[in-house]
Structures are given as C-alpha cells and as structure tokens.
Design a protein around this motif. Structure first.
Motif, PDB file in Angstrom:
ATOM      1  N   MET A 195       0.835  -1.199   0.000  1.00 20.65           N
ATOM      2  CA  MET A 195       0.000   0.000   0.000  1.00 20.65           C
ATOM      3  C   MET A 195       0.869   1.247   0.000  1.00 20.65           C
ATOM      4  SD  MET A 195      -2.953   1.187   2.707  1.00 20.65           S
ATOM      5  CE  MET A 195      -3.929  -0.261   2.419  1.00 20.65           C
ATOM      6  N   PRO A 196       0.728   2.087  -1.030  1.00 17.44           N
ATOM      7  CA  PRO A 196       1.489   3.339  -1.040  1.00 17.44           C
ATOM      8  C   PRO A 196       1.179   4.194   0.186  1.00 17.44           C
ATOM      9  CG  PRO A 196       0.485   2.913  -3.181  1.00 17.44           C
ATOM     10  CD  PRO A 196      -0.093   1.909  -2.234  1.00 17.44           C
ATOM     11  N   GLU A 197       2.149   4.987   0.609  1.00 21.10           N
ATOM     12  CA  GLU A 197       1.997   5.787   1.815  1.00 21.10           C
ATOM     13  C   GLU A 197       0.812   6.739   1.715  1.00 21.10           C
ATOM     14  OE1 GLU A 197       2.765   6.517   5.627  1.00 21.10           O
ATOM     15  OE2 GLU A 197       3.854   5.082   4.372  1.00 21.10           O
ATOM     16  N   SER A 198       0.566   7.276   0.502  1.00 19.64           N
ATOM     17  CA  SER A 198      -0.554   8.210   0.324  1.00 19.64           C
ATOM     18  C   SER A 198      -1.891   7.535   0.615  1.00 19.64           C
ATOM     19  CB  SER A 198      -0.553   8.754  -1.113  1.00 19.64           C
ATOM     20  OG  SER A 198      -0.659   7.703  -2.053  1.00 19.64           O
ATOM     21  N   VAL A 199      -2.028   6.263   0.238  1.00 16.04           N
ATOM     22  CA  VAL A 199      -3.272   5.536   0.486  1.00 16.04           C
ATOM     23  C   VAL A 199      -3.403   5.228   1.979  1.00 16.04           C
ATOM     24  CG1 VAL A 199      -4.662   3.527  -0.123  1.00 16.04           C
ATOM     25  CG2 VAL A 199      -3.158   4.554  -1.825  1.00 16.04           C
ATOM     26  N   LYS A 200      -2.278   4.893   2.629  1.00 21.06           N
ATOM     27  CA  LYS A 200      -2.319   4.645   4.070  1.00 21.06           C
ATOM     28  C   LYS A 200      -2.850   5.860   4.822  1.00 21.06           C
ATOM     29  CE  LYS A 200       1.591   1.403   4.234  1.00 21.06           C
ATOM     30  NZ  LYS A 200       2.941   1.169   4.783  1.00 21.06           N
ATOM     31  N   LEU A 201      -2.364   7.037   4.434  1.00 21.37           N
ATOM     32  CA  LEU A 201      -2.792   8.257   5.110  1.00 21.37           C
ATOM     33  C   LEU A 201      -4.278   8.530   4.881  1.00 21.37           C
ATOM     34  CD1 LEU A 201       0.301  10.527   4.332  1.00 21.37           C
ATOM     35  CD2 LEU A 201      -0.305   9.487   6.532  1.00 21.37           C
ATOM     36  N   LEU A 202      -4.738   8.356   3.639  1.00 20.41           N
ATOM     37  CA  LEU A 202      -6.156   8.534   3.333  1.00 20.41           C
ATOM     38  C   LEU A 202      -7.015   7.553   4.122  1.00 20.41           C
ATOM     39  CD1 LEU A 202      -6.062   9.015  -0.554  1.00 20.41           C
ATOM     40  CD2 LEU A 202      -6.883  10.691   1.114  1.00 20.41           C
ATOM     41  N   PHE A 203      -6.563   6.308   4.184  1.00 18.95           N
ATOM     42  CA  PHE A 203      -7.299   5.262   4.888  1.00 18.95           C
ATOM     43  C   PHE A 203      -7.447   5.604   6.368  1.00 18.95           C
ATOM     44  CE2 PHE A 203      -7.893   1.220   6.997  1.00 18.95           C
ATOM     45  CZ  PHE A 203      -8.596   0.436   6.104  1.00 18.95           C
ATOM     46  N   GLU A 204      -6.336   5.991   6.988  1.00 19.22           N
ATOM     47  CA  GLU A 204      -6.364   6.306   8.409  1.00 19.22           C
ATOM     48  C   GLU A 204      -7.216   7.540   8.691  1.00 19.22           C
ATOM     49  OE1 GLU A 204      -3.224   6.892  12.126  1.00 19.22           O
ATOM     50  OE2 GLU A 204      -2.480   6.623  10.067  1.00 19.22           O
ATOM     51  N   GLU A 205      -7.128   8.525   7.819  1.00 19.10           N
ATOM     52  CA  GLU A 205      -7.929   9.745   7.990  1.00 19.10           C
ATOM     53  C   GLU A 205      -9.418   9.443   7.901  1.00 19.10           C
ATOM     54  OE1 GLU A 205      -8.757  13.901   5.558  1.00 19.10           O
ATOM     55  OE2 GLU A 205      -6.811  12.903   5.338  1.00 19.10           O
ATOM     56  N   ARG A 206      -9.793   8.563   6.956  1.00 19.44           N
ATOM     57  CA  ARG A 206     -11.220   8.276   6.754  1.00 19.44           C
ATOM     58  C   ARG A 206     -11.780   7.348   7.822  1.00 19.44           C
ATOM     59  NH1 ARG A 206     -15.257   7.310   7.511  1.00 19.44           N
ATOM     60  NH2 ARG A 206     -17.107   6.824   6.273  1.00 19.44           N
ATOM     61  N   PHE A 207     -11.055   6.253   8.141  1.00 19.93           N
ATOM     62  CA  PHE A 207     -11.606   5.226   9.006  1.00 19.93           C
ATOM     63  C   PHE A 207     -11.097   5.290  10.442  1.00 19.93           C
ATOM     64  CE2 PHE A 207     -11.717   3.228   4.708  1.00 19.93           C
ATOM     65  CZ  PHE A 207     -13.103   3.201   4.584  1.00 19.93           C
ATOM     66  N   GLY A 208     -10.108   6.148  10.699  1.00 18.96           N
ATOM     67  CA  GLY A 208      -9.637   6.296  12.062  1.00 18.96           C
ATOM     68  C   GLY A 208      -8.782   5.151  12.560  1.00 18.96           C
ATOM     69  N   ILE A 209      -8.387   4.255  11.689  1.00 23.63           N
ATOM     70  CA  ILE A 209      -7.519   3.143  12.060  1.00 23.63           C
ATOM     71  C   ILE A 209      -6.427   2.996  11.002  1.00 23.63           C
ATOM     72  CG2 ILE A 209      -9.247   1.835  13.337  1.00 23.63           C
ATOM     73  CD1 ILE A 209      -9.672   0.116  10.877  1.00 23.63           C
ATOM     74  N   LYS A 210      -5.303   2.433  11.430  1.00 26.40           N
ATOM     75  CA  LYS A 210      -4.240   2.174  10.467  1.00 26.40           C
ATOM     76  C   LYS A 210      -4.580   0.915   9.671  1.00 26.40           C
ATOM     77  CE  LYS A 210      -0.397   4.270  13.023  1.00 26.40           C
ATOM     78  NZ  LYS A 210      -0.031   5.233  11.969  1.00 26.40           N
ATOM     79  N   PRO A 211      -4.308   0.922   8.373  1.00 26.46           N
ATOM     80  CA  PRO A 211      -4.598  -0.275   7.583  1.00 26.46           C
ATOM     81  C   PRO A 211      -3.701  -1.428   8.011  1.00 26.46           C
ATOM     82  CG  PRO A 211      -3.371   1.312   6.277  1.00 26.46           C
ATOM     83  CD  PRO A 211      -3.729   1.991   7.560  1.00 26.46           C
ATOM     84  N   ALA A 212      -4.315  -2.575   8.299  1.00 25.55           N
ATOM     85  CA  ALA A 212      -3.561  -3.764   8.708  1.00 25.55           C
ATOM     86  C   ALA A 212      -3.264  -4.612   7.483  1.00 25.55           C
ATOM     87  CB  ALA A 212      -4.371  -4.569   9.720  1.00 25.55           C
ATOM     88  N   THR A 213      -2.055  -5.103   7.409  1.00 21.42           N
ATOM     89  CA  THR A 213      -1.678  -5.953   6.290  1.00 21.42           C
ATOM     90  C   THR A 213      -1.489  -7.380   6.788  1.00 21.42           C
ATOM     91  OG1 THR A 213      -0.192  -6.164   4.394  1.00 21.42           O
ATOM     92  CG2 THR A 213       0.791  -5.584   6.505  1.00 21.42           C
ATOM     93  N   SER A 214      -1.171  -8.284   5.861  1.00 19.25           N
ATOM     94  CA  SER A 214      -1.113  -9.698   6.217  1.00 19.25           C
ATOM     95  C   SER A 214      -0.190 -10.424   5.250  1.00 19.25           C
ATOM     96  CB  SER A 214      -2.518 -10.313   6.154  1.00 19.25           C
ATOM     97  OG  SER A 214      -3.042 -10.188   4.832  1.00 19.25           O
ATOM     98  N   TYR A 215       0.049 -11.669   5.546  1.00 19.28           N
ATOM     99  CA  TYR A 215       0.749 -12.571   4.634  1.00 19.28           C
ATOM    100  C   TYR A 215      -0.238 -13.670   4.271  1.00 19.28           C
ATOM    101  CZ  TYR A 215       3.984 -16.219   3.017  1.00 19.28           C
ATOM    102  OH  TYR A 215       4.620 -17.195   2.287  1.00 19.28           O
ATOM    103  N   ALA A 216      -0.583 -13.750   3.001  1.00 16.98           N
ATOM    104  CA  ALA A 216      -1.590 -14.710   2.556  1.00 16.98           C
ATOM    105  C   ALA A 216      -1.145 -15.313   1.236  1.00 16.98           C
ATOM    106  CB  ALA A 216      -2.949 -14.030   2.387  1.00 16.98           C
ATOM    107  N   LEU A 217      -1.610 -16.512   0.971  1.00 14.09           N
ATOM    108  CA  LEU A 217      -1.282 -17.165  -0.291  1.00 14.09           C
ATOM    109  C   LEU A 217      -2.301 -18.252  -0.574  1.00 14.09           C
ATOM    110  CD1 LEU A 217       1.964 -19.300   0.366  1.00 14.09           C
ATOM    111  CD2 LEU A 217       0.548 -18.307   2.148  1.00 14.09           C
ATOM    112  N   THR A 218      -2.383 -18.649  -1.843  1.00 14.94           N
ATOM    113  CA  THR A 218      -3.355 -19.648  -2.265  1.00 14.94           C
ATOM    114  C   THR A 218      -3.156 -20.950  -1.510  1.00 14.94           C
ATOM    115  OG1 THR A 218      -3.342 -18.649  -4.467  1.00 14.94           O
ATOM    116  CG2 THR A 218      -4.297 -20.839  -4.279  1.00 14.94           C
ATOM    117  N   GLU A 219      -1.899 -21.287  -1.222  1.00  9.84           N
ATOM    118  CA  GLU A 219      -1.606 -22.526  -0.525  1.00  9.84           C
ATOM    119  C   GLU A 219      -2.066 -22.512   0.926  1.00  9.84           C
ATOM    120  OE1 GLU A 219       1.363 -22.429  -3.929  1.00  9.84           O
ATOM    121  OE2 GLU A 219       0.409 -20.972  -2.600  1.00  9.84           O
ATOM    122  N   GLY A 220      -2.503 -21.356   1.451  1.00  2.50           N
ATOM    123  CA  GLY A 220      -2.894 -21.246   2.854  1.00  2.50           C
ATOM    124  C   GLY A 220      -4.058 -22.139   3.247  1.00  2.50           C
ATOM    125  N   PRO A 221      -5.274 -21.965   2.758  1.00  2.00           N
ATOM    126  CA  PRO A 221      -5.640 -20.851   1.890  1.00  2.00           C
ATOM    127  C   PRO A 221      -5.782 -19.553   2.691  1.00  2.00           C
ATOM    128  CG  PRO A 221      -7.597 -22.110   2.452  1.00  2.00           C
ATOM    129  CD  PRO A 221      -6.431 -22.811   3.112  1.00  2.00           C
TER     130      PRO A 221
END
Length: 505
Positions: A280-306
């Motif tokens: 996630m580009p930094e500009s989108v992170k800032l927009l996300f946090e400003e709108r929703f009041g939370i920092k965007p959480a990321t993850s590690y995911a893959l088809t083999e998980g699933p």
C-alpha cells in the motif's frame, strides 16, 4: 445481538452441518445479495440442494471436477456449495482469462462439466452448460436430500496459482481447509451476525470464496456480491446494504477514497475495512487512516494457505514493514537451508503447518498438494509443513517480515503476476530474441508491468505488436503497461539476465 452457535473444532469442518445450522438458526435472515436478487438462509440451503440435484442429473459424482467461469453473483456461490454437497471438486476459472489460459486449466484438471456465462467459451471441456440453461436446470430440480456422504478432508477445490515456470499449478484444498479461516475468525469474535460483507474481487478465486460467503455463513451474517468495482457502485452498495466489512486491494481503496462522486457519508457503516493483496502506497495509508480512524492492517496470505497465514492486529501498534504475527491456529516458522529454525532476525524460507500444541493443536491442515504434480507436492509439503518458497524473517516479537516473495512476482492492483507467464508468450514470438518482465512502482496500482525486449536480428517489431500478442494470449491484467526495447541485456556472471539491473533501467 444474535449468538452464533459454537463450532466443534474437534471434528473436520464440512458444508452440510454449517448450512443446516444457519438455516435452523436464522431461516429468514438474508444470506446473499447479488445482481440476481436475494436469498435467505432457508432459500440458500434449498438452492444448494437443488444445485446438487442438477449436478447429479448431469452425471457429476464425488471426486469429479466441475469448472465454473461465472461473474460475481449468487450463482457462483451456490455453484461452489452445490458442488461440495455432491462431493465433487470446484475449479474456478477467472472470466477475464484469455482463451488459451482457460484451455490450459481445463486440459489440466479434466472437468466433467464446465459452467460458463459465455456461450462462445470454447475450452475443450466434454460438457459445457451456459448460465441460462444452468439456472433452468437448478430451478427445475428437486432438492437432493439427504446429501451424499463425502469426506470433509478429501479434495474439494482446485485453486490455480501461477508459478515461475509460466504455467499455473492447481492447489488442492478440502472443505475443512476452506471453512477453517472463517470458523476461526468467528470463534475469535472478528465477525458476527450483525456484519454485512461486500465481496468485490472475483469469486472464481477460491480465497475470495473463503473470505466472503464461507465466512459470513459461519457468522450468520450477510454477504453482498458486487458485480462491478468502480468506486461509485461500491459506495452505493455500502450505503444501501449497510456494509460493515470489505477486504479490497489498495487500488480499490484508493479509488473509493479519492473519487469526487463518492460522499464520505456513504461509507459511514464501513467499520471493519481491510486492505491487502499488494503493498500500500503511503498516500493511500494516510487517506485510509484519515477516513476510518484506524491504520490499515496488512497480512501474509497465499493460495496454498488458503488465505491468511499471518495478520497485523489493528488494535495493536502497527510495525512498518511487518505482516503481523501468525494466526492462532497456524504454526509459522522461518527455516534455514537445512530446514532448521532460523535465528531471530535471520532470513530463511517461510514455512507453515498445524500448531503442535495448545488449544488449536492439529486444527489446521495443510493443503493437499498440487493437482497432478506428486513430486512437487512432496517437495513443498515435506515434514508436514508448507514450504512457501518465500523468504522472510521474524523479529523478537514474532512479527513476520517478507524479504522476497516468490522470486520476482509482480502485484498489480492486487493481482499476482509472474513474469514467466508474460515472458513465455513474448518469447514464443520469432521476432523476440530475449525478454525480461519486471514491476515498477505505481501510486495507484502498486506495481505496473514493464516488458523489456531485445528484437531478433534484422527483424522489426513494435511495442503495439507485442502488446496485441499479449492481449490475445493473456488476461487483461497481465498485459504489459509498457514495452521497452534494448540492444542487449545486462548479465550476471553466469550469463543470466540481471533482472535487478533491468529493473533499474
């Protein structure tokens, strides 16, 4: 708030008891919403039983593969569930794939039936049924009761994922595998019956079925299925249906947060937004946090998980660059070249499997392997763990950091693209001597696809010719955004193209 019945994790999970429990607990509650209309949980259970009956009448038996290439709507959810009710195997075929790509999947999995919305879908399947006929067959079938007995740990889905060889390989999962992520999320209190999900990405992708309808059915919530993902349409869905949760790629989040015709008030009910599938580009992170009041959480995911293997906790401080900690039911390790646990901070291969002890011991089960590839399956699943091929490291708090994902995979707008897929198409053209495909940072897409090409001696070829070649043989999202010509490629000491140097050109 409606209390969700507890799940018995001591038994393998299967669809039948899940739907029976939901239809009994909330028969009149809306389960699915799509362009076709709405289904309550009682109506969903009935349609799934009729779907299984229609498949039975068509000769589909337990273990048969059924390939489905349908756009997002109720039909693709009931198709997957009906296939499972019959004990058969769901194979999603993305509608935007080029004809050669679809034919490869069909040739590989050898389905007994192919369900499509496109009457011109010539994929070489032994039996093809177009959506209108399929709907008529389901509507005219008597519900199949009781469902045939099927093994919840047998192959129930084949999810194709691209690889470094250029051809996709089919990841095999059971019903238990596919239902477990949702069951764990509900048990941990992440979702409940008041939640309304909005599914934006294509449900031909198994991971999207897992994260959306298969999770909402266990939470007794409602799953809305968007057939368009432009920001205005999504905002309309969110406002009209009171959507509380969606999981989208950064590109979709960016468009939704920046489009001039989207009123922020239309997103007021969206209290559990998730963004993933790409950096996630930094500009989108800032927009996300400003709108929703939370920092965007990321993850590690893959088809083999699933789906998810690790995830950042939005209620805890977000560590930049981290993919979060292992989910409670999955044991994640970073192993060195001798398959021994690496020290904290040391880089190794990310591997994962069931927890060996504790309340979640043995609940998670690994994928069943790759369809038709026993040697590769044995290699990837050695010692009872999935060896991802991705490189990463842990910090002292158990936070996972990805160092390199699957060689040079490009993530464009949330879509995983392996350069080898594109290089295979370009390299087959006699006008191309050599080629190298790389990703370049892009504020909106995350990464753009750039193809570097060295023309064959004495041959003239233009960028538009090669883009047209890719358009004819690849899904639209894989077509290069740019083609650049070089007189010669930089080389490694072994004579291979130095991809990192090409990326810097």
């Amino acid at each position: 708030m409606l209390e969700v019945p507890p799940v018995d994790f001591g038994q393998p999970l299967s669809l039948g008891p899940l739907l029976e429990r939901a239809a009994a607990a909330v028969p009149d509650k809306t389960a699915l919403v799509g362009a076709r209309g709405r289904l309550t949980y009682a109506e969903l259970a009935d349609e799934v039983s009729r779907t299984a009956a229609a498949l039975n009448e068509l000769g589909v038996r337990a273990g048969d593969r059924v390939a489905v290439s349908l756009a997002n709507d109720i039909d693709i959810v009931t198709a997957l569930m009906g296939i499972w009710a019959q004990g058969a195997v769901f194979v999603g075929v993305h509608t935007v794939l080029a004809p050669p790509e679809k034919r490869y999947l069909v040739d590989d999995c050898e389905p007994s039936l192919y369900i499509t919305a496109d009457a011109d879908d010539d994929v070489g399947a032994p039996r093809v049924i177009v959506l209108d006929e399929w709907r008529a067959r389901v509507a005219g079938a008597d519900p199949l009761t009781p469902w045939p007995q099927s093994d919840p740990l047998a192959v129930a889905a084949i999810a194709y994922t691209s690889g470094t060889t250029g051809n996709p390989k089919g990841v095999m999962h059971s019903q238990h595998n596919a239902l477990l992520p949702g069951a764990v999320a509900v048990a941990r209190g992440s979702y409940d019956a008041d939640d309304v999900f909005l599914c934006v990405q294509p449900l031909t992708i198994l991971n999207l079925q897992v994260l959306n309808p298969l999770t909402t059915a266990q939470a007794l919530g409602t799953c809305c299925i968007a057939n368009r993902h432009d920001p205005v349409s999504l905002a309309r869905w969110i406002k009209q249906e009171g959507v509380t949760h969606f999981a989208v790629v950064p590109t979709v989040a960016y468009d939704l947060l920046t489009h001039p015709d989207v009123n922020p008030e239309d997103l007021a009910t969206l209290t559990k937004p998730r963004v993933g599938g790409a950096a996630m580009p930094e500009s989108v992170k800032l927009l996300f946090e400003e709108r929703f009041g939370i920092k965007p959480a990321t993850s590690y995911a893959l088809t083999e998980g699933p789906t998810l293997v690790t995830r950042q906790d939005p209620d805890r401080p977000i560590i930049e660059g981290s993919c979060g900690q292992a989910l409670p039911h999955i044991d994640v390790q970073v192993l060195d070249d001798d398959d021994r646990p690496a020290e904290v901070g040391e880089v190794g291969e990310i591997c994962f499997g069931p927890r060996p002890e504790g309340p979640w011991a043995g609940v998670y089960r690994t994928m069943l392997g790759y369809w038709g590839r026993p040697e590769l399956s044995a290699e990837v699943l050695r010692d009872g763990m999935v060896h991802s091929g991705d490189l990463g490291r842990f910090d002292s708090n158990g936070e996972l950091f990805i160092v390199e994902r699957r060689s040079q995979m490009i993530i464009r707008g949330g879509n995983n693209i392996y350069p080898a897929e594109i290089e295979r198409v370009l390299g087959a053209d006699s006008r191309v001597a050599e080629c190298c495909v790389v990703g370049r940072p892009d504020d909106r897409l995350g990464e753009a696809v750039v193809a570097f090409v060295q023309s064959a001696p004495g041959v003239a070829v233009g960028a538009e010719d090669l883009i047209a070649l890719c358009q004819a043989n690849l899904a639209p999202y894989k077509v290069p955004d740019e083609v650049c010509f070089v007189e010669a490629f930089p080389r490694s000491p072994l004579g291979k193209i130095a991809r990192a140097q090409v990326q810097a050109i």
